[in-house]
Scaffold this active site. Sequence first.
Site, PDB file in Angstrom:
ATOM      1  N   SER A  71      26.843   4.920 -18.691  1.00 53.01           N
ATOM      2  CA  SER A  71      28.049   5.408 -19.512  1.00 53.01           C
ATOM      3  C   SER A  71      29.300   6.460 -18.988  1.00 53.01           C
ATOM      4  O   SER A  71      30.139   5.615 -19.380  1.00 53.01           O
ATOM      5  CB  SER A  71      27.211   6.595 -20.392  1.00 53.01           C
ATOM      6  OG  SER A  71      28.169   6.441 -21.149  1.00 53.01           O
ATOM      7  N   ARG A  72      28.981   6.643 -17.849  1.00 54.66           N
ATOM      8  CA  ARG A  72      29.858   7.793 -17.121  1.00 54.66           C
ATOM      9  C   ARG A  72      31.048   6.424 -16.255  1.00 54.66           C
ATOM     10  O   ARG A  72      32.046   6.350 -16.564  1.00 54.66           O
ATOM     11  CB  ARG A  72      29.934   8.775 -16.543  1.00 54.66           C
ATOM     12  CG  ARG A  72      29.221   9.681 -17.064  1.00 54.66           C
ATOM     13  CD  ARG A  72      28.504  11.446 -16.642  1.00 54.66           C
ATOM     14  NE  ARG A  72      27.032  10.574 -15.709  1.00 54.66           N
ATOM     15  CZ  ARG A  72      25.988  11.484 -16.307  1.00 54.66           C
ATOM     16  NH1 ARG A  72      26.293  12.572 -14.809  1.00 54.66           N
ATOM     17  NH2 ARG A  72      24.959  11.478 -15.561  1.00 54.66           N
ATOM     18  N   CYS A 129      27.042   6.327 -11.466  1.00 55.97           N
ATOM     19  CA  CYS A 129      26.469   7.286 -12.126  1.00 55.97           C
ATOM     20  C   CYS A 129      25.155   7.354 -11.533  1.00 55.97           C
ATOM     21  O   CYS A 129      25.172   7.388 -10.822  1.00 55.97           O
ATOM     22  CB  CYS A 129      27.280   7.977 -13.729  1.00 55.97           C
ATOM     23  SG  CYS A 129      27.175   6.344 -14.752  1.00 55.97           S
ATOM     24  N   LEU A 130      24.579   8.208 -13.107  1.00 55.49           N
ATOM     25  CA  LEU A 130      22.950   7.892 -12.690  1.00 55.49           C
ATOM     26  C   LEU A 130      22.135   6.718 -13.351  1.00 55.49           C
ATOM     27  O   LEU A 130      21.458   6.201 -12.335  1.00 55.49           O
ATOM     28  CB  LEU A 130      22.588   9.067 -13.489  1.00 55.49           C
ATOM     29  CG  LEU A 130      23.274  10.636 -12.448  1.00 55.49           C
ATOM     30  CD1 LEU A 130      22.129  12.047 -13.234  1.00 55.49           C
ATOM     31  CD2 LEU A 130      22.613  11.074 -11.080  1.00 55.49           C
ATOM     32  N   ALA A 131      22.539   6.870 -14.320  1.00 53.22           N
ATOM     33  CA  ALA A 131      22.013   5.201 -15.072  1.00 53.22           C
ATOM     34  C   ALA A 131      22.983   4.188 -14.510  1.00 53.22           C
ATOM     35  O   ALA A 131      21.976   3.192 -14.815  1.00 53.22           O
ATOM     36  CB  ALA A 131      21.691   5.654 -16.053  1.00 53.22           C
TER      37      ALA A 131
END
Length: 336
Positions: A93-94, A88-90
């Site tokens: 989480s996702r 995901c971005l970081a």
Amino acid sequence: MGNGMNKVLPGLYVGNYRDSKDIVQLDKYKITHILSIHDAARRLHSDKHYLCIMASDSPDQNLTQYFSLCNDFIHAARLRDGNVLIHCLAGMSRSVTVAVAYIMSVTPLTWREALKVVRAGRAVANPNMGFQRQLQDFETYKLVEERRRLKERYPSLALADSDLAECRVMLDSYQDMLKQKTICEGKCAMGRQCPTGVCRTGSKRQPRTRRPSGAAGAEARSAGLKRSPSTLSTSSTASGYRPRSSPAGLYSYTGPTSRPTRSTSGLSVTRVTDPVSGGTAMAVGGTEYSRRRAASAPATPALSPASSPPGSPHRAMHRGNCAWIIPTLKWDDELM
């Protein structure tokens, strides 16, 4: 988050957006498939197989609807000796939520145990509370059916024993890391330093703004104080507002779209064909924001078709607001 992608199972890695662009890392870990799940997911490398899912890191974002699709993409790639990067971005989480759902589906582990496995490999893994509730509900209501579906679709047991053995090793490693305080369960008390930086323990609570009451409040209301623009009113719902978990619209990067059709799930589906390689992909969902981004995105070079072994279980599926861009596969009409 900046230490590169991390292996959570043989052939399965979790990372962030920067890792997905790093050619050196992708070559080092021999990544063949990339599952990109964030607000502006799109194909970045023409030599990789992609599953792109448009989803926000918001507790009300419904990720459960994509678990089966992601499981098929990951499991089929690993059965064919491919290496999968979920990002995901970081990478907190996702992507972690998708990895946990997959581990639950191919092993007897619970969602909490599967999350520990991912955290043992990637210490910063920390799905938001909404995603954790979705994983718990998935375990309670849908996990048995998903395990049965995967066994019927992929009868090969080539990964079953090795995955379970690896999970046991990772769980033991997780307990050792807890004792050494090199990993955290995300429950650090306010004011205490988190050993991994997972917990937001350094922030201070901001004082709440009190609304004026009494005569002063009446004067303020009569003066015409406006509502916060973030307030959801019935008028905005009636005018076509859609929450993040209810995607609408279509986007694609692989060529001109055909006439939208209606799938059995009630979502608009568009079939697109690559005019060069002849591969077929499916574009489903996306928000107005994602459609604008897709329209302004640079054209993606077409992939040359790769050979797939006969009898491969790697079949195409679609769910929700995602685009599976795999030019080497053909889509089954009956899945429409």
